[in-house]
Write an enzyme that holds these catalytic residues in place. Structure first.
Site, PDB file in Angstrom:
ATOM      1  N   SER A 204      -3.396  74.295  45.554  1.00  0.00           N
ATOM      2  CA  SER A 204      -3.379  75.717  45.232  1.00  0.00           C
ATOM      3  C   SER A 204      -4.821  76.193  45.024  1.00  0.00           C
ATOM      4  O   SER A 204      -5.644  76.023  45.914  1.00  0.00           O
ATOM      5  CB  SER A 204      -2.479  75.978  44.031  1.00  0.00           C
ATOM      6  OG  SER A 204      -2.213  77.358  43.876  1.00  0.00           O
ATOM      7  N   GLU A 327       6.838  77.798  50.056  1.00  0.00           N
ATOM      8  CA  GLU A 327       5.801  78.124  49.072  1.00  0.00           C
ATOM      9  C   GLU A 327       6.212  79.282  48.164  1.00  0.00           C
ATOM     10  O   GLU A 327       6.117  79.213  46.939  1.00  0.00           O
ATOM     11  CB  GLU A 327       4.491  78.485  49.786  1.00  0.00           C
ATOM     12  CG  GLU A 327       3.829  77.347  50.538  1.00  0.00           C
ATOM     13  CD  GLU A 327       3.025  76.427  49.642  1.00  0.00           C
ATOM     14  OE1 GLU A 327       2.975  76.671  48.425  1.00  0.00           O
ATOM     15  OE2 GLU A 327       2.439  75.458  50.165  1.00  0.00           O
ATOM     16  N   HIS A 427       6.145  75.965  46.135  1.00  0.00           N
ATOM     17  CA  HIS A 427       4.740  75.749  45.782  1.00  0.00           C
ATOM     18  C   HIS A 427       4.631  74.734  44.641  1.00  0.00           C
ATOM     19  O   HIS A 427       5.353  74.832  43.639  1.00  0.00           O
ATOM     20  CB  HIS A 427       4.132  77.084  45.358  1.00  0.00           C
ATOM     21  CG  HIS A 427       2.654  77.065  45.156  1.00  0.00           C
ATOM     22  ND1 HIS A 427       1.768  76.874  46.178  1.00  0.00           N
ATOM     23  CD2 HIS A 427       1.891  77.243  44.031  1.00  0.00           C
ATOM     24  CE1 HIS A 427       0.535  76.931  45.715  1.00  0.00           C
ATOM     25  NE2 HIS A 427       0.582  77.146  44.409  1.00  0.00           N
TER      26      HIS A 427
END
Length: 523
Positions: A204, A327, A427
């Site tokens: 990330s 995600e 995610h």
């Protein structure tokens, strides 16, 4: 200055290593040795709050490195219940080191340096999720996790308002990671690591740090391979956007641009509170953007990371890059505005991009209808996932493969609970498998409905590839695992990580046709 690479034991289970700044005493539990909260830079307090990282004061007696130290002050968010693993505090520019028990100075084992995620405002090197024992001992590598400045402390660009660039440096959070990499170069041999085999990896925002530093001249030679997991590679902004954020930040504090000297003396809680206010406002007002992120300053970061990759100006080191299949599902679940998922917010995001970048080709309605079939909300999540993560990773891979081998992946594995919650491979769901830390506590629901055996197998295969990449520059798997070839313009092979791994040629063909080759730099 390079540290004398010697390790000595002054007591059973308390290994002492000499570093360039002073000796540190860790712990050895028979599986791994660990040294925690080692200062790589001085505490960023007072006049140092926004300066580039400075060396810590040297010490002569062994510093106790048996427990984690403070983490960067940051806002808390009940929607994101992060266990930071340590209290917040201002003396947080430190790192943690794990090495298999029995490792000695000069063993020259591969080194893996981790940069945590958290939207550039949350997270810490000490999170239990990133405990390095399983990765270090299982892979026979030295693992380093790094704290760096977050939020306004790391990515508030006051130079855009005319501030002194010495006192208010640009991209301070990135500069911290570079300082940590310099510490690794100068000291890691004493912990049994090889300073010439350093892999920088992150997820990330941490993945965004990786793709940014691949294009930063300041990071040249400091790492020799890179792994970018779910990198928001296009979430780097120009000085105009940074100026608007800095102006708003000062407005929240009630400080004028001519009163910047007051900032160094403000209580840290005041800085954090203002960070939270601005962080929450920005994605509401400009969907799909972050308040705090790296900026193109023309020096430390000379251009947008994707643009640098496509110009052949990234460091020529092997790269693993990829994303998770679903995600945006995490942001929908948290009801977070960081990624627009409703049709209205997606339209607003496209309008913002079109206004700022009128020459950029955006997908047409027919492109979107053909690629993102199904209900409108599902389409919105697909668009956000691909705009925020998948396409930036593909664009970066397409550029970087001209200077070094690139390996593209997609993580698809999801346990029954995550499927029931409609999170699937959302995610950050790959993180426990990368670290081998599959259960975060007694209340962790990940395997409540089964899937533990399959998850352990996924973790073993994934860690094998990551560690082999760190050791040799190629992400080879175990016996019977499919061969993962470098990404190229013809086959475009992609490793799909699931209950059973597979390599699929041109997995993203349909998405690439919708988005084309235009790079959304978010200028």
């Amino acid at each position: 200055m390079t540290a004398d690479p010697t390790t000595r034991n002054t007591a059973v289970g308390r290994p002492v290593v000499e570093t360039a700044h002073g000796p540190v005493r860790g712990v050895d539990d028979g599986t791994v040795q660990a040294w925690k909260a080692i200062r790589y830079a001085a505490a960023p307090v007072g006049d140092l709050r926004w300066r580039a990282p400075q060396p810590p004061q040297p010490w002569s007696e062994p510093a106790d490195a048996g427990r984690v130290g403070p983490v960067c002050p940051q806002p808390t968010d009940p929607r994101i219940p992060i266990d930071l693993g340590a209290p917040q505090g201002e003396d947080f520019l430190s790192l943690n080191v794990w090495a298999p028990s029995g490792t000695r100075a000069g063993d020259a084992k591969p080194v893996m340096v981790w940069v945590h995620g958290g939207a550039y405002i949350l997270g810490a090197a000490s999170q239990p999720l990133y405990h390095g024992a399983a990765l270090a001992a299982g892979g026979d590598v030295v693992v380093v996790t790094v704290n760096y400045r977050l939020g306004a402390l790391g990515f508030l660009e006051l130079v855009t308002l005319g501030a002194d660039p010495e006192r208010f440096a640009t991209n301070v959070g990135l500069r911290d990671v570079v300082a940590a990499l310099q510490w690794v170069r100068d000291n890691i041999a004493g912990f049994g690591g090889d300073p010439d085999r350093v892999t920088l990896f992150g997820e990330s925002a941490g993945g965004g740090v990786v793709t940014a530093l691949l294009g930063s001249p300041a990071a040249a030679g400091l790492f020799h391979a890179a792994i970018a997991q779910s990198s928001p590679a296009t979430s780097s902004y120009d000085t105009g956007r940074a100026r608007r954020v800095a102006t708003r930040f000062l407005d929240v504090l009630g400080i004028g641009s001519g009163e910047l000297d007051r900032l160094a003396a403000l209580p840290i809680a005041t800085i954090v509170a203002a960070s939270r206010t601005v962080f929450d406002e920005v994605p509401v007002n400009t969907p799909g953007t972050l308040a705090f992120a790296p900026i193109v300053d023309g020096d430390f970061l000379p251009d947008y990371p994707v643009a640098l990759a496509r110009q052949g100006r990234t460091h020529p080191v092997p790269l693993i890059i990829g994303t998770n299949k679903n995600e945006a599902a995490l942001f929908r679940y948290m009801k977070s505005p960081l990624m627009p998922v409703t049709p209205e917010s997606v339209r607003a995001m496209f309008a913002e991009i079109a206004a700022e970048q009128p020459t950029v080709r955006l997908p047409s309605a027919s492109d979107l209808d053909g690629t993102y079939r199904g209900r409108k909300k599902v389409r919105g999540m697909g668009v956000s996932s691909d705009l925020g993560f998948r396409m930036p990773s593909i664009w970066f891979a397409d550029g970087h493969r001209a200077v070094a081998p690139v390996y593209l992946y997609r993580f698809d594995f999801a346990t029954p609970v995550l499927r029931l919650m409609r999170l699937h491979a959302a995610h950050a769901t790959e993180l426990p498998y990368v670290w081998g830390n599959l259960v975060a506590g007694r209340k962790d629901p990940t395997f409540a409905l089964g899937g533990r055996k399959a998850g352990q197998a996924v973790s073993e295969r994934l860690r094998t590839r990551w560690v082999n990449f760190a050791a040799h520059g190629t992400p080879t798997g175990g016996a019977g695992d499919p061969e993962w070839h470098p990404y190229d313009a013809e086959r475009r092979p992609t490793l799909v990580i699931d209950k059973e791994d597979s390599v699929v040629d041109d997995l993203d063909a349909e998405v690439r046709r919708a988005w084309g080759d235009d790079v959304l730099s978010f200028r």
